[in-house]
Design a protein around this motif. Structure first.
Motif, mmCIF file in Angstrom:
data_model
loop_
_atom_site.group_PDB
_atom_site.id
_atom_site.type_symbol
_atom_site.label_atom_id
_atom_site.label_comp_id
_atom_site.label_asym_id
_atom_site.label_seq_id
_atom_site.Cartn_x
_atom_site.Cartn_y
_atom_site.Cartn_z
ATOM 1 N N LEU A 144 1.010 -1.017 0.369
ATOM 2 C CA LEU A 144 0.229 0.250 0.295
ATOM 3 C C LEU A 144 0.723 1.625 0.004
ATOM 4 O O LEU A 144 1.585 1.464 0.813
ATOM 5 C CB LEU A 144 -1.263 -0.281 0.940
ATOM 6 C CG LEU A 144 -1.773 0.851 1.280
ATOM 7 C CD1 LEU A 144 -2.816 0.849 1.606
ATOM 8 C CD2 LEU A 144 -1.135 2.654 2.472
ATOM 9 N N ALA A 145 0.146 2.473 -0.783
ATOM 10 C CA ALA A 145 1.236 3.672 -0.508
ATOM 11 C C ALA A 145 0.155 4.674 -0.249
ATOM 12 O O ALA A 145 -1.059 4.930 -0.576
ATOM 13 C CB ALA A 145 1.844 4.235 -1.975
ATOM 14 N N VAL A 146 1.005 5.548 0.583
ATOM 15 C CA VAL A 146 -0.521 6.986 0.734
ATOM 16 C C VAL A 146 0.263 8.098 0.330
ATOM 17 O O VAL A 146 1.106 8.184 0.637
ATOM 18 C CB VAL A 146 -0.371 6.916 2.253
ATOM 19 C CG1 VAL A 146 -1.114 8.209 3.059
ATOM 20 C CG2 VAL A 146 -0.802 5.213 3.555
ATOM 21 N N PRO A 187 4.723 18.550 -6.049
ATOM 22 C CA PRO A 187 5.466 19.643 -6.602
ATOM 23 C C PRO A 187 6.499 18.653 -7.859
ATOM 24 O O PRO A 187 6.695 17.242 -7.319
ATOM 25 C CB PRO A 187 6.914 20.372 -6.488
ATOM 26 C CG PRO A 187 6.154 20.322 -4.240
ATOM 27 C CD PRO A 187 5.595 19.333 -4.214
ATOM 28 N N ARG A 188 6.183 19.268 -9.100
ATOM 29 C CA ARG A 188 6.649 17.626 -10.567
ATOM 30 C C ARG A 188 5.719 16.964 -10.200
ATOM 31 O O ARG A 188 5.761 16.547 -11.480
ATOM 32 C CB ARG A 188 8.156 17.452 -9.836
ATOM 33 C CG ARG A 188 9.070 18.850 -9.855
ATOM 34 C CD ARG A 188 10.380 18.727 -9.500
ATOM 35 N NE ARG A 188 10.950 18.345 -7.681
ATOM 36 C CZ ARG A 188 11.120 19.444 -7.432
ATOM 37 N NH1 ARG A 188 10.305 20.400 -7.329
ATOM 38 N NH2 ARG A 188 11.098 18.803 -5.968
ATOM 39 N N MET A 189 4.936 16.130 -9.906
ATOM 40 C CA MET A 189 4.434 15.492 -10.470
ATOM 41 C C MET A 189 3.386 15.149 -8.778
ATOM 42 O O MET A 189 3.462 15.004 -7.294
ATOM 43 C CB MET A 189 5.092 13.844 -10.446
ATOM 44 C CG MET A 189 4.525 12.383 -10.492
ATOM 45 S SD MET A 189 5.373 11.161 -10.230
ATOM 46 C CE MET A 189 6.897 11.281 -11.060
ATOM 47 N N SER A 190 2.294 15.308 -9.290
ATOM 48 C CA SER A 190 1.317 14.660 -7.928
ATOM 49 C C SER A 190 1.307 13.761 -7.725
ATOM 50 O O SER A 190 1.049 12.818 -8.559
ATOM 51 C CB SER A 190 -0.502 15.394 -8.939
ATOM 52 O OG SER A 190 -0.677 14.176 -9.552
ATOM 53 N N GLY A 191 0.384 13.374 -6.566
ATOM 54 C CA GLY A 191 0.041 12.015 -6.068
ATOM 55 C C GLY A 191 -1.142 11.556 -6.950
ATOM 56 O O GLY A 191 -0.775 10.355 -7.515
ATOM 57 N N ARG A 231 0.717 7.932 -8.763
ATOM 58 C CA ARG A 231 -0.728 6.654 -9.150
ATOM 59 C C ARG A 231 0.020 5.291 -10.114
ATOM 60 O O ARG A 231 0.128 4.638 -9.955
ATOM 61 C CB ARG A 231 -1.542 6.972 -8.648
ATOM 62 C CG ARG A 231 -2.485 5.789 -7.838
ATOM 63 C CD ARG A 231 -3.848 5.744 -8.263
ATOM 64 N NE ARG A 231 -4.546 4.569 -8.086
ATOM 65 C CZ ARG A 231 -4.874 3.335 -9.100
ATOM 66 N NH1 ARG A 231 -3.816 3.377 -10.171
ATOM 67 N NH2 ARG A 231 -5.353 2.075 -9.101
ATOM 68 N N ALA A 232 -0.176 6.575 -10.988
ATOM 69 C CA ALA A 232 -0.327 5.719 -12.638
ATOM 70 C C ALA A 232 0.731 5.446 -12.745
ATOM 71 O O ALA A 232 1.199 4.311 -13.035
ATOM 72 C CB ALA A 232 -0.640 6.963 -13.922
ATOM 73 N N LYS A 233 2.224 6.127 -12.407
ATOM 74 C CA LYS A 233 3.397 5.656 -12.743
ATOM 75 C C LYS A 233 3.940 3.944 -11.491
ATOM 76 O O LYS A 233 4.184 3.356 -12.524
ATOM 77 C CB LYS A 233 4.318 6.247 -12.196
ATOM 78 C CG LYS A 233 4.863 7.426 -13.223
ATOM 79 C CD LYS A 233 5.778 8.671 -13.308
ATOM 80 C CE LYS A 233 5.654 9.925 -14.062
ATOM 81 N NZ LYS A 233 5.628 9.698 -15.800
ATOM 82 N N LEU A 234 2.998 4.591 -10.274
ATOM 83 C CA LEU A 234 3.391 3.019 -9.882
ATOM 84 C C LEU A 234 2.606 1.825 -9.951
ATOM 85 O O LEU A 234 3.338 0.841 -9.657
ATOM 86 C CB LEU A 234 3.309 3.628 -8.154
ATOM 87 C CG LEU A 234 3.840 4.858 -7.769
ATOM 88 C CD1 LEU A 234 3.759 4.676 -5.689
ATOM 89 C CD2 LEU A 234 5.256 4.120 -7.585
ATOM 90 N N GLU A 235 1.688 2.170 -10.385
ATOM 91 C CA GLU A 235 0.906 0.998 -10.884
ATOM 92 C C GLU A 235 1.150 0.287 -11.270
ATOM 93 O O GLU A 235 1.450 -0.971 -12.087
ATOM 94 C CB GLU A 235 -0.626 1.819 -12.031
ATOM 95 C CG GLU A 235 -1.658 0.284 -11.674
ATOM 96 C CD GLU A 235 -2.244 -0.423 -10.451
ATOM 97 O OE1 GLU A 235 -2.568 -1.531 -11.412
ATOM 98 O OE2 GLU A 235 -2.300 -0.515 -9.316
ATOM 99 N N LYS A 290 -2.040 -1.027 -3.377
ATOM 100 C CA LYS A 290 -3.324 -0.154 -3.251
ATOM 101 C C LYS A 290 -2.462 1.379 -2.261
ATOM 102 O O LYS A 290 -1.631 1.168 -2.400
ATOM 103 C CB LYS A 290 -4.000 -1.135 -1.821
ATOM 104 C CG LYS A 290 -4.523 -2.487 -2.565
ATOM 105 C CD LYS A 290 -5.737 -2.793 -1.408
ATOM 106 C CE LYS A 290 -6.071 -4.146 -1.497
ATOM 107 N NZ LYS A 290 -7.490 -4.349 -2.765
ATOM 108 N N TYR A 291 -3.638 1.645 -2.484
ATOM 109 C CA TYR A 291 -3.593 3.210 -2.266
ATOM 110 C C TYR A 291 -4.584 4.632 -1.897
ATOM 111 O O TYR A 291 -5.565 3.941 -1.190
ATOM 112 C CB TYR A 291 -3.447 4.268 -3.581
ATOM 113 C CG TYR A 291 -2.559 3.463 -4.377
ATOM 114 C CD1 TYR A 291 -1.403 3.828 -5.003
ATOM 115 C CD2 TYR A 291 -2.656 2.659 -5.476
ATOM 116 C CE1 TYR A 291 -0.404 3.194 -5.598
ATOM 117 C CE2 TYR A 291 -2.111 2.024 -6.435
ATOM 118 C CZ TYR A 291 -0.492 2.210 -6.755
ATOM 119 O OH TYR A 291 0.816 1.872 -7.413
ATOM 120 N N ILE A 292 -3.954 4.699 -0.829
ATOM 121 C CA ILE A 292 -4.544 5.767 0.076
ATOM 122 C C ILE A 292 -4.107 7.212 -0.371
ATOM 123 O O ILE A 292 -2.758 7.622 -0.047
ATOM 124 C CB ILE A 292 -4.703 5.817 1.554
ATOM 125 C CG1 ILE A 292 -5.309 4.847 1.709
ATOM 126 C CG2 ILE A 292 -5.286 6.637 2.151
ATOM 127 C CD1 ILE A 292 -5.513 4.013 3.207
#
Length: 117
Positions: free
Chosen positions: A47-49, A55-59, A63-67, A74-76
């Motif tokens: 899981l990643a929170v 800055p530079r890269m939004s959450g 999330r799209a890159k980590l997927e 999973k994500y919060i």
């Protein structure tokens, strides 16, 4: 089970990591999307929170890159100043969306729910 915390506010995210550790979680933290991608490549997180506004890269972008790197993680999302659009996208792309400042008990509850614990 390892958790990754990502927020550009290093003091906040390091404190969250420590507080989660005292509640039985193994939580690493980083303060940028670039660092997060490196960590996820090197470690197996369940899981990643993610902070929505960084800055530079939004959450959301992160999330799209980590997927792509770790499908099934999973994500919060956390946000201190999210918009209705961020909320709509965040809730569609994560287990939940919490507003900062978040109470540690609420975060623990949402992590447990996301992990089915």
């Amino acid at each position: 089970m390892k958790i990754l915390l990502v927020d550009d506010e290093a003091e906040l995210v390091s404190a969250l990591s420590e507080r989660l550790y005292f509640r039985g979680f193994e939580a690493d933290w980083v303060s940028s999307g670039k660092e997060a991608m490196k960590k996820v490549t090197e470690n197996e997180y369940v899981l990643a929170v993610l902070d929505v506004k960084m800055p530079r890269m939004s959450g959301l972008e992160l999330r799209a890159k980590l997927e792509d790197i770790r499908p099934g993680m999973k994500y919060i999302f956390l946000s201190g100043h999210g918009s209705e659009d961020d909320y709509a996208v965040g809730t569609a792309k994560a287990e939940c969306y919490l507003v900062k400042p978040v109470k540690i008990e609420e975060l623990v509850e949402k992590i447990n729910q996301a992990l089915g614990s």
